[in-house]
Design a protein around this motif. Structure first.
Motif, PDB file in Angstrom:
ATOM      1  N   SER A   1       0.817  -1.221   0.000  1.00 47.81           N
ATOM      2  CA  SER A   1       0.000   0.000   0.000  1.00 47.81           C
ATOM      3  C   SER A   1       0.849   1.268   0.000  1.00 47.81           C
ATOM      4  CB  SER A   1      -0.931  -0.010   1.209  1.00 47.81           C
ATOM      5  OG  SER A   1      -0.157  -0.164   2.383  1.00 47.81           O
ATOM      6  N   ASP A   2       2.156   1.118   0.199  1.00 52.43           N
ATOM      7  CA  ASP A   2       3.052   2.277   0.102  1.00 52.43           C
ATOM      8  C   ASP A   2       3.181   2.713  -1.357  1.00 52.43           C
ATOM      9  OD1 ASP A   2       3.497   2.154   2.775  1.00 52.43           O
ATOM     10  OD2 ASP A   2       5.468   1.182   2.631  1.00 52.43           O
ATOM     11  N   PRO A   3       3.688   3.927  -1.587  1.00 50.41           N
ATOM     12  CA  PRO A   3       3.969   4.297  -2.987  1.00 50.41           C
ATOM     13  C   PRO A   3       5.106   3.454  -3.564  1.00 50.41           C
ATOM     14  CG  PRO A   3       4.681   6.027  -1.476  1.00 50.41           C
ATOM     15  CD  PRO A   3       3.936   5.024  -0.651  1.00 50.41           C
ATOM     16  N   LEU A   4       5.140   3.351  -4.868  1.00 51.82           N
ATOM     17  CA  LEU A   4       6.150   2.517  -5.545  1.00 51.82           C
ATOM     18  C   LEU A   4       7.558   2.990  -5.233  1.00 51.82           C
ATOM     19  CD1 LEU A   4       7.045   0.385  -7.689  1.00 51.82           C
ATOM     20  CD2 LEU A   4       6.889   2.224  -9.374  1.00 51.82           C
ATOM     21  N   LYS A   5       8.408   2.018  -4.856  1.00 49.96           N
ATOM     22  CA  LYS A   5       9.819   2.300  -4.600  1.00 49.96           C
ATOM     23  C   LYS A   5      10.576   1.076  -5.096  1.00 49.96           C
ATOM     24  CE  LYS A   5      12.194   4.260  -0.673  1.00 49.96           C
ATOM     25  NZ  LYS A   5      12.335   4.233   0.807  1.00 49.96           N
ATOM     26  N   ALA A   6      11.228   1.193  -6.251  1.00 48.28           N
ATOM     27  CA  ALA A   6      11.888   0.028  -6.850  1.00 48.28           C
ATOM     28  C   ALA A   6      13.367   0.309  -7.049  1.00 48.28           C
ATOM     29  CB  ALA A   6      11.241  -0.316  -8.188  1.00 48.28           C
TER      30      ALA A   6
ATOM     31  N   ILE B   1      14.593  -5.239 -11.106  1.00 46.82           N
ATOM     32  CA  ILE B   1      14.228  -4.388  -9.980  1.00 46.82           C
ATOM     33  C   ILE B   1      13.796  -5.218  -8.773  1.00 46.82           C
ATOM     34  CG2 ILE B   1      13.555  -2.351 -11.321  1.00 46.82           C
ATOM     35  CD1 ILE B   1      10.627  -3.338 -11.099  1.00 46.82           C
ATOM     36  N   ALA B   2      13.996  -4.630  -7.607  1.00 46.63           N
ATOM     37  CA  ALA B   2      13.473  -5.200  -6.363  1.00 46.63           C
ATOM     38  C   ALA B   2      12.519  -4.155  -5.811  1.00 46.63           C
ATOM     39  CB  ALA B   2      14.616  -5.473  -5.395  1.00 46.63           C
ATOM     40  N   LEU B   3      11.273  -4.572  -5.520  1.00 46.56           N
ATOM     41  CA  LEU B   3      10.272  -3.618  -5.049  1.00 46.56           C
ATOM     42  C   LEU B   3      10.337  -3.478  -3.530  1.00 46.56           C
ATOM     43  CD1 LEU B   3       9.181  -4.006  -7.948  1.00 46.56           C
ATOM     44  CD2 LEU B   3       6.900  -3.662  -6.985  1.00 46.56           C
ATOM     45  N   PHE B   4      10.640  -2.290  -3.070  1.00 45.04           N
ATOM     46  CA  PHE B   4      10.698  -2.025  -1.639  1.00 45.04           C
ATOM     47  C   PHE B   4       9.398  -1.376  -1.151  1.00 45.04           C
ATOM     48  CE2 PHE B   4      14.963  -2.979  -2.542  1.00 45.04           C
ATOM     49  CZ  PHE B   4      15.571  -3.368  -1.350  1.00 45.04           C
ATOM     50  N   GLY B   5       8.461  -1.233  -2.060  1.00 50.96           N
ATOM     51  CA  GLY B   5       7.173  -0.696  -1.663  1.00 50.96           C
ATOM     52  C   GLY B   5       6.292  -0.534  -2.893  1.00 50.96           C
ATOM     53  N   GLY B   6       4.970  -0.630  -2.699  1.00 47.55           N
ATOM     54  CA  GLY B   6       4.032  -0.366  -3.777  1.00 47.55           C
ATOM     55  C   GLY B   6       3.919  -1.505  -4.760  1.00 47.55           C
ATOM     56  N   GLU B   7       3.422  -1.199  -5.938  1.00 47.96           N
ATOM     57  CA  GLU B   7       3.282  -2.184  -6.995  1.00 47.96           C
ATOM     58  C   GLU B   7       3.521  -1.500  -8.337  1.00 47.96           C
ATOM     59  OE1 GLU B   7      -0.853  -3.176  -5.900  1.00 47.96           O
ATOM     60  OE2 GLU B   7      -1.425  -2.248  -7.813  1.00 47.96           O
ATOM     61  N   ILE B   8       3.749  -2.311  -9.358  1.00 48.70           N
ATOM     62  CA  ILE B   8       4.047  -1.740 -10.669  1.00 48.70           C
ATOM     63  C   ILE B   8       3.388  -2.587 -11.736  1.00 48.70           C
ATOM     64  CG2 ILE B   8       6.251  -2.986 -10.912  1.00 48.70           C
ATOM     65  CD1 ILE B   8       7.391  -0.409 -12.206  1.00 48.70           C
ATOM     66  N   GLN B   9       2.859  -1.952 -12.776  1.00 46.79           N
ATOM     67  CA  GLN B   9       2.211  -2.707 -13.846  1.00 46.79           C
ATOM     68  C   GLN B   9       2.300  -1.926 -15.148  1.00 46.79           C
ATOM     69  OE1 GLN B   9      -1.895  -2.126 -12.002  1.00 46.79           O
ATOM     70  NE2 GLN B   9      -2.353  -2.191 -14.208  1.00 46.79           N
TER      71      GLN B   9
ATOM     72  N   ALA C   1       5.173  -5.251  -3.796  1.00 46.28           N
ATOM     73  CA  ALA C   1       6.237  -4.986  -2.835  1.00 46.28           C
ATOM     74  C   ALA C   1       6.860  -6.299  -2.361  1.00 46.28           C
ATOM     75  CB  ALA C   1       5.676  -4.214  -1.643  1.00 46.28           C
ATOM     76  N   GLY C   2       8.161  -6.305  -2.239  1.00 47.99           N
ATOM     77  CA  GLY C   2       8.870  -7.494  -1.776  1.00 47.99           C
ATOM     78  C   GLY C   2       9.293  -8.407  -2.907  1.00 47.99           C
ATOM     79  N   GLN C   3       8.730  -8.209  -4.087  1.00 50.24           N
ATOM     80  CA  GLN C   3       9.034  -9.105  -5.192  1.00 50.24           C
ATOM     81  C   GLN C   3      10.219  -8.585  -6.017  1.00 50.24           C
ATOM     82  OE1 GLN C   3       5.261  -9.703  -7.194  1.00 50.24           O
ATOM     83  NE2 GLN C   3       4.476 -10.887  -5.470  1.00 50.24           N
ATOM     84  N   VAL C   4      10.774  -9.513  -6.763  1.00 52.04           N
ATOM     85  CA  VAL C   4      11.932  -9.190  -7.600  1.00 52.04           C
ATOM     86  C   VAL C   4      11.574  -9.562  -9.029  1.00 52.04           C
ATOM     87  CG1 VAL C   4      14.308  -9.846  -8.107  1.00 52.04           C
ATOM     88  CG2 VAL C   4      13.597  -9.536  -5.741  1.00 52.04           C
ATOM     89  N   GLY C   5      11.859  -8.702  -9.953  1.00 54.34           N
ATOM     90  CA  GLY C   5      11.519  -9.025 -11.335  1.00 54.34           C
ATOM     91  C   GLY C   5      12.182  -8.050 -12.294  1.00 54.34           C
TER      92      GLY C   5
ATOM     93  N   TYR D   1       5.207   8.563 -11.158  1.00 56.00           N
ATOM     94  CA  TYR D   1       5.129   9.976 -11.520  1.00 56.00           C
ATOM     95  C   TYR D   1       4.229  10.705 -10.536  1.00 56.00           C
ATOM     96  CZ  TYR D   1       4.207  14.052 -14.496  1.00 56.00           C
ATOM     97  OH  TYR D   1       4.083  15.316 -14.989  1.00 56.00           O
ATOM     98  N   LYS D   2       4.713  11.820 -10.040  1.00 60.29           N
ATOM     99  CA  LYS D   2       3.995  12.661  -9.071  1.00 60.29           C
ATOM    100  C   LYS D   2       3.844  12.025  -7.699  1.00 60.29           C
ATOM    101  CE  LYS D   2       1.643  15.828 -12.114  1.00 60.29           C
ATOM    102  NZ  LYS D   2       0.431  16.107 -12.872  1.00 60.29           N
ATOM    103  N   GLN D   3       4.560  10.889  -7.453  1.00 64.49           N
ATOM    104  CA  GLN D   3       4.548  10.323  -6.103  1.00 64.49           C
ATOM    105  C   GLN D   3       5.990  10.037  -5.676  1.00 64.49           C
ATOM    106  OE1 GLN D   3       1.678   7.191  -5.199  1.00 64.49           O
ATOM    107  NE2 GLN D   3       0.673   7.642  -7.137  1.00 64.49           N
ATOM    108  N   PRO D   4       6.810  11.073  -5.590  1.00 63.77           N
ATOM    109  CA  PRO D   4       8.223  10.852  -5.308  1.00 63.77           C
ATOM    110  C   PRO D   4       8.431  10.216  -3.936  1.00 63.77           C
ATOM    111  CG  PRO D   4       7.681  13.187  -5.169  1.00 63.77           C
ATOM    112  CD  PRO D   4       6.469  12.507  -5.699  1.00 63.77           C
ATOM    113  N   VAL D   5       9.517   9.440  -3.839  1.00 60.32           N
ATOM    114  CA  VAL D   5       9.869   8.794  -2.569  1.00 60.32           C
ATOM    115  C   VAL D   5      11.319   9.140  -2.263  1.00 60.32           C
ATOM    116  CG1 VAL D   5       8.275   6.887  -2.878  1.00 60.32           C
ATOM    117  CG2 VAL D   5      10.611   6.699  -3.751  1.00 60.32           C
ATOM    118  N   GLU D   6      11.718   8.889  -1.040  1.00 64.61           N
ATOM    119  CA  GLU D   6      13.129   9.034  -0.649  1.00 64.61           C
ATOM    120  C   GLU D   6      13.921   7.961  -1.399  1.00 64.61           C
ATOM    121  OE1 GLU D   6      16.362  10.422   1.750  1.00 64.61           O
ATOM    122  OE2 GLU D   6      14.395  11.277   1.283  1.00 64.61           O
ATOM    123  N   PRO D   7      14.901   8.341  -2.249  1.00 63.00           N
ATOM    124  CA  PRO D   7      15.618   7.291  -2.997  1.00 63.00           C
ATOM    125  C   PRO D   7      16.380   6.355  -2.059  1.00 63.00           C
ATOM    126  CG  PRO D   7      16.172   9.501  -3.802  1.00 63.00           C
ATOM    127  CD  PRO D   7      15.410   9.675  -2.530  1.00 63.00           C
TER     128      PRO D   7
END
Lengths: 497, 634
Positions: free
Chosen positions: B216-221, B238-246, B280-284, B305-311
């Motif tokens: 549920s966090d914003p995407l951080k890959a 990529i390794a997802l440290f938060g959120g989801e991507i599609q 989140a948590g997955q690798v792909g 886009y428009k949901q920046p995270v701490e790199p």
């Protein structure tokens, strides 16, 4: 007529295709050409090599196609040699045979009757001029005067004796069956029967052989020999007993510099004895100078013969006509197991020179000959460039080199100067090669290192050939109705025979 | 933690690029194993997977760490088989090593990922395996892989637990002593035979924590690796440290601030397999229209886009230890080589690249590598994957010079300069001090080889820092080495004098003052630019002599005499003479058989075209690298 125009263009574009086999003059076509298109003139001449594959014992250095069998069915072998000679001569449409060479193996183990039979077959299929060179390779262990007389009666007029060495220890190392004394007796007997037409083979660069031992042996050979000597540097061939001993460390490998010294010393001794060094490993005397115009003062023969006559007008003398035909890239027909040939198979519609090898194994070869008349195992069409490459690699082994005329027969549009003008000059400046009115040839220094020169020369030829060579002949329009092109089938290279 | 038995080390040369699939009870999308040649299209026409059935708590991201040759890739093969990721056949060898060079050399060069599905106690787990290289040159790849993991399997060779001279008890004790890993944490396995490999999977689930992140966090890959596909552009792992991507998501690179639209996401099995989403948590992997080689920076963070995270913290960039010049054999090939280098460096971003040029070799590049093996592998990949042949100069380490000449200081804009090309080595007159890079090397060896190893280290100007008996048989030695003494052949020498038992690892240890000089190698008076090298004064004579001797063996005899000299400035310090051919002509063309002879001549003629000409001397292109690298005893 469109078809005719195309064929003429093709013939011009692929000069090497049929040219080299052609006789200097227009030869009579043997058969009416199929279709409306006139066939190129049938090649008139070729030499014939006949391979006798059997030996009593295998020598330690030999990797030739030879077989030691308990009993040879000579009648069967003879019948097959005869049949194959007839078939291949017919295939080549050769009118005249310039020389015949019986090699092996040990052809002196064959009976004179076999030699007679093969020669009769040759004479039945083509013209064998009286006095044409007919050589037989002979081992000192199978050359009693009686046998030699038999061979002479059969038509042999030149003998090449495998003396190899006049030292019993060396002969044992080589695995030869004869002693030095037997070799000496054989040469003397041969000279009685074939005066001026006996050649001997010697080997140098044997493991452990010193320069002194070699010059001693050569001196003895000079006292014994006739007018032709072949000096072969021993090549260690894979799969031979001698090579295994040297590479395994049991015998020393002769150092490079010693081999060079042996070669140079032998050359000097033979020139002093009046021999002409006419090919890398071959020496002959009582022959003319190879240079038609004008004789080179530096050439050794100018000191020997006060009346230098243009080469082409001289008889061959003691030179081996047969071997010269290889080096001059003439046509040759190989008969017998593993024999090699280079000719245009006009008789089966071919119009390009082919590299042909007969099947190696005698039994398989005989079966093939019995069933289809010949035992050719492999045939590859040589492209004009490949033919020129052979002309170069072989022609430069001789002191006459490659004449402009011979080069022109294989390459009418690209002269020797056009190919070798530039690097030829470089090589000439370095003293390896000469390119002049006589043609392209090695200097004495160059001949000794020919194998280091050839890769560069081949590169140069390939470079020049690429852009300058005429492109492939325009193909016939689809359905244009041209006569089938003879070479197209053969051009596939390997073909079931 | 697992203790692996030594496994199939007779690396069979690649039999086929992919094992044939045997019918097994597998998900249908796994049955058709994509052949390497079909790889480009492998992700097409496949049913997309739904990854939402694997919540974070059912995910384990792990790596396998081991020394080179200890059997890591074999263990990976078995894990893939047991989980049904690949069909179990006799052909599964180094499945994750996709590169030709990896299979030929039996090493892993490039980290690879594979997602495994495993049911443990009724729960479906997603296990993401990230295979890593074992050679010290590639430790950079290892650190990258680890950033995507929550745990590792350490594979230690106990010398084949299935064989009678295996000694797992001793190795367990060593592990306890060195790493403080309790003995009861070790699993004794034979990956070659599959013994106890199931246990490893259970341990992974029990011992390695799931990733700490939330869908549920914003995407951080995290971009931890990337490959380049000629048709689809950059494929970023990529390794997802938060959120989801599609597909269709608009994403931004934290590093470049560039915006992309996601075309495809998926997992690696180990080949790309598309999925609907990654959570989140997955690798792909993600394909998002990145075309430029520089766009997929390893260590970069991707967000919506428009949901920046701490790199995420980026990686320490790889530090090249060895530099060499690379030039096209023919200058007309410059642009082709340039594009091949760009593409290959995307797959291997640890290579640094600077434009360079030389009078003798024309325009080229100076490349920085992690080590000599890395350099060889890179070169081999250029040849195998891009069909490029290149001239490589002698490898050199990055020396430094403190300039004393005011003119030079002005020219460079600083007093301390780094020299990565011997051609730019400044003369002693204008230098107050030369510096050379050093490394702290760690050698672990059975004690019987200590004597020989100490002699070897002393010969390499190394200074002993530490010596520790790990147990009654094994010793750990620490030495401070000048880097240039170990880059070329130290590892080979160490391996050969210890029958392969001693291991070696090193870390950067800064610079030290050194008495350095530049040495040239001349052929008939013409300098061989490939062999110009910076050496320590004490070693100049020995090195020069050795190089001349080896060159004499590496250059074929020619039509003229060749003087092979080592020179410092104008002073010749060593010489060998290669005599001219006096005779080289075959004695006989037997019975008109010239076919074989012509073939040989034509092969030689072809070879001539590839020769490097120095003055009038022709040198085979591989001669220099052969000269620099000690050939194994024949």
């Amino acid at each position: 007529m469109a078809a005719r125009g195309w064929r003429l263009a093709a013939a011009a574009a692929r000069p090497g295709g049929g040219g080299p086999g052609r006789a200097p003059g227009p030869g009579p076509a043997s058969e009416p050409a199929p279709g409306p298109v006139p066939q190129p003139a049938a090649p008139a001449a070729a030499s014939v090599y006949v391979h006798w594959p059997y030996c009593c014992k295998r020598c330690s250095y030999c990797n030739f196609n030879t077989y030691v069998v308990p009993a040879v069915d000579e009648a069967a072998v003879r019948a097959c040699l005869v049949r194959e000679a007839q078939t291949l001569l017919r295939l080549s449409r050769v009118k005249s045979v310039t020389s015949v060479f019986f090699g092996g193996g040990t052809p002196s183990l064959a009976s004179p009757g076999t030699i007679t039979a093969v020669l009769e077959a040759v004479m039945g299929a083509a013209h064998l001029p009286a006095g044409a060179e007919v050589t037989l390779e002979a081992n000192p262990s199978s050359t009693t005067t009686a046998r030699l007389a038999g061979f002479k009666a059969a038509g042999v007029n030149r003998l090449s004796i495998g003396v190899q060495s006049l030292d019993d220890v060396e002969l044992r190392l080589l695995g030869r069956e004869h002693t030095a004394a037997e070799a000496q007796a054989a040469v003397e007997a041969a000279r009685q029967l074939f005066p001026g037409r006996t050649s001997i083979d010697l080997l140098f660069g044997l493991p452990g052989q010193s320069l002194g031992a070699w010059t001693q042996g050569l001196k003895a050979a000079l006292g014994l020999c006739d007018d032709h000597i072949s000096l072969y540097q021993l090549t260690l061939e894979r799969g031979t007993a001698l090579a295994a001993r040297v590479w395994g460390g049991a015998l020393p490998a002769p150092p490079q510099d010693l081999l060079a010294d042996m070669y140079q010393t032998a050359r000097t001794m033979l020139l002093a004895a009046g021999f002409r060094h006419y090919e890398v490993s071959n020496f002959a005397r009582k022959v003319g100078c190879p240079y038609a115009v004008p004789p080179m003062l530096c050439h050794p023969c100018s000191r020997l013969s006060p009346h230098v006559t243009p080469y082409h007008t001289l008889p061959q003398g003691a030179l081996s006509t047969h071997n010269l035909s290889y080096w001059r890239a003439e046509q040759y027909i190989g008969v017998g197991p593993g024999a090699h040939g280079r000719f245009v198979p006009h008789g089966e519609g071919g119009c390009s020179r082919e590299a042909r090898v007969q099947m190696l194994e005698p039994i398989a070869w005989m079966r093939a000959v019995q069933s289809r008349g010949h035992g050719t195992g492999k045939r590859v069409v040589l492209s004009p460039l490949e033919q020129l490459e052979e002309v170069l690699a072989l022609g430069l082994r001789t002191d006459e080199g490659i004449t402009h005329k011979r080069w022109g027969r294989f390459s009418p549009h690209l002269s020797l100067e056009a190919v070798f003008g530039a690097p030829g000059q470089a090589l000439q400046q370095q003293g390896w090669m000469v390119l002049d009115g006589g043609g392209l040839r090695c200097t004495e220094r160059g001949l000794a290192v020919l194998d280091s020169l050839l890769p560069d020369l081949l590169c140069q030829l390939q470079r020049r050939w690429g852009p300058t060579a005429p492109g492939p002949a325009p193909g016939p329009a689809p359905g244009g109705g041209t006569a089938p092109r003879g070479s197209s089938a053969a051009r596939t290279g390997l073909r079931a025979l | 933690m697992a203790l692996a038995g030594r496994t199939a080390m007779w690396w069979a040369r690649l039999r086929s690029p992919c094992p044939s699939a045997a019918p097994l009870c597998l998900p249908p999308w796994l049955l058709a194993w994509p052949a390497a040649c079909e790889r480009l299209y492998s992700s097409r026409g496949k049913e997309k997977l739904d990854m939402s059935t694997y919540p974070v708590e059912n995910i384990r991201n792990f790596s396998i760490i081991a020394h080179v040759d200890h059997g890591k890739s074999t263990l990976a093969d078995r894990l893939l088989e047991i989980t049904g990721t690949i069909a179990k056949t006799a052909h599964n060898k180094q499945v994750l090593d996709k590169l030709q060079v990896e299979r030929e050399r039996g090493i892993t060069v490039k980290a690879q990922s594979a997602s495994l599905f495993y049911n443990h106690k009724g729960v479906n787990y997603l296990l993401n395996l990230i295979d890593t290289p074992g050679h010290v040159d590639f430790s950079y790849e290892v650190s990258r892989s680890l950033s995507a993991c929550q745990g590792v399997i350490l594979v230690v060779d106990a010398n084949e637990i299935d064989l009678k001279h295996a000694d797992p008890e001793r190795v367990e004790k060593q592990i306890e002593k060195l790493f403080d890993i309790p003995i009861d944490e070790c699993v004794r396995i034979s990956a070659k035979q599959g013994t106890n490999v199931e246990k490893v999977l259970k341990k992974i689930i029990e011992k390695i924590p799931p990733p700490q992140c939330n869908t549920s966090d914003p995407l951080k890959a995290l971009v931890f690796d990337s490959t380049f596909d000629h048709y689809r552009g950059v494929i970023a792992n990529i390794a997802l440290f938060g959120g989801e991507i599609q597909k269709g998501h608009k994403i931004v690179s934290a590093h470049t601030k560039k915006r992309y639209e996601v075309n495809e996401v998926g997992i690696l099995t180990p080949y790309e397999h598309p999925t609907h989403k990654l959570y989140a948590g997955q690798v792909g992997y993600v394909i998002a229209g990145m075309k430029e080689v520089t766009e997929a920076q390893i260590g970069d963070t991707l967000f919506l886009y428009k949901q920046p995270v701490e790199p995420l913290p980026g990686f320490k960039s790889a530090k090249p230890m060895v530099f060499a010049g690379m030039y096209p054999v023919d200058q007309t090939e410059y642009n082709n080589l340039k594009s091949a280098l760009e593409r290959l460096t995307l797959n291997d971003s640890s290579v640094t690249i600077h434009r360079d040029s030389s009078l003798a070799l024309g325009a080229g590049w100076r490349l920085g590598f992690l080590g000599l093996l890395h350099m060889e592998v890179f070169n081999q990949r250029l040849e195998q994957e891009y069909n490029m042949s290149v001239i490589l100069t002698a490898p050199t380490v990055p020396y430094k010079a403190i300039l004393s000449s005011a003119k030079l200081i002005k020219e460079y804009g600083k007093a301390e300069i780094t020299i990565i090309n011997p051609a730019q080595f400044p003369d002693k007159i204008s230098v107050s001090q030369y510096l050379e890079p050093t490394v702290l090397g760690t050698i672990v060896t059975p004690q019987e080889y200590i004597g020989k190893i100490i002699v070897l280290c002393q010969d390499r100007r190394a200074v002993q820092k530490d010596m520790l008996y790990i147990d009654e048989h094994r010793v750990m030695l620490k030495y401070l080495f000048p880097l240039n003494e170990i880059v070329l052949d130290f590892y080979d020498a160490l391996k050969s004098l210890s029958s392969g038992y001693a291991s070696f690892d090193y870390e950067d240890a800064g610079y030290q003052a050194a008495d350095l000089i530049k040495m040239d190698i001349l052929l008939n008076g013409n300098p061989v630019e490939e062999l110009a090298t910076v050496v320590h004064n004490d070693k100049a004579y020995a090195t020069g002599k050795l190089l001349c001797e080896r060159l004499k063996d590496a250059i074929p005899r020619q039509l003229f005499e060749i003087a092979i000299q080592a020179a410092i400035g104008k002073k010749i310090i060593a010489r060998e003479t290669l005599k001219a051919y006096r005779k080289n002509v075959v004695a006989k063309c037997y019975g008109g058989d010239i076919t074989r002879r012509m073939k040989l001549l034509k092969r030689q003629a072809e070879g001539k075209k590839l020769m490097r000409k120095i003055g009038n001397v022709e040198v085979p292109r591989d001669a220099f690298i052969r000269v620099l690298k000690r050939e194994p005893e024949k």
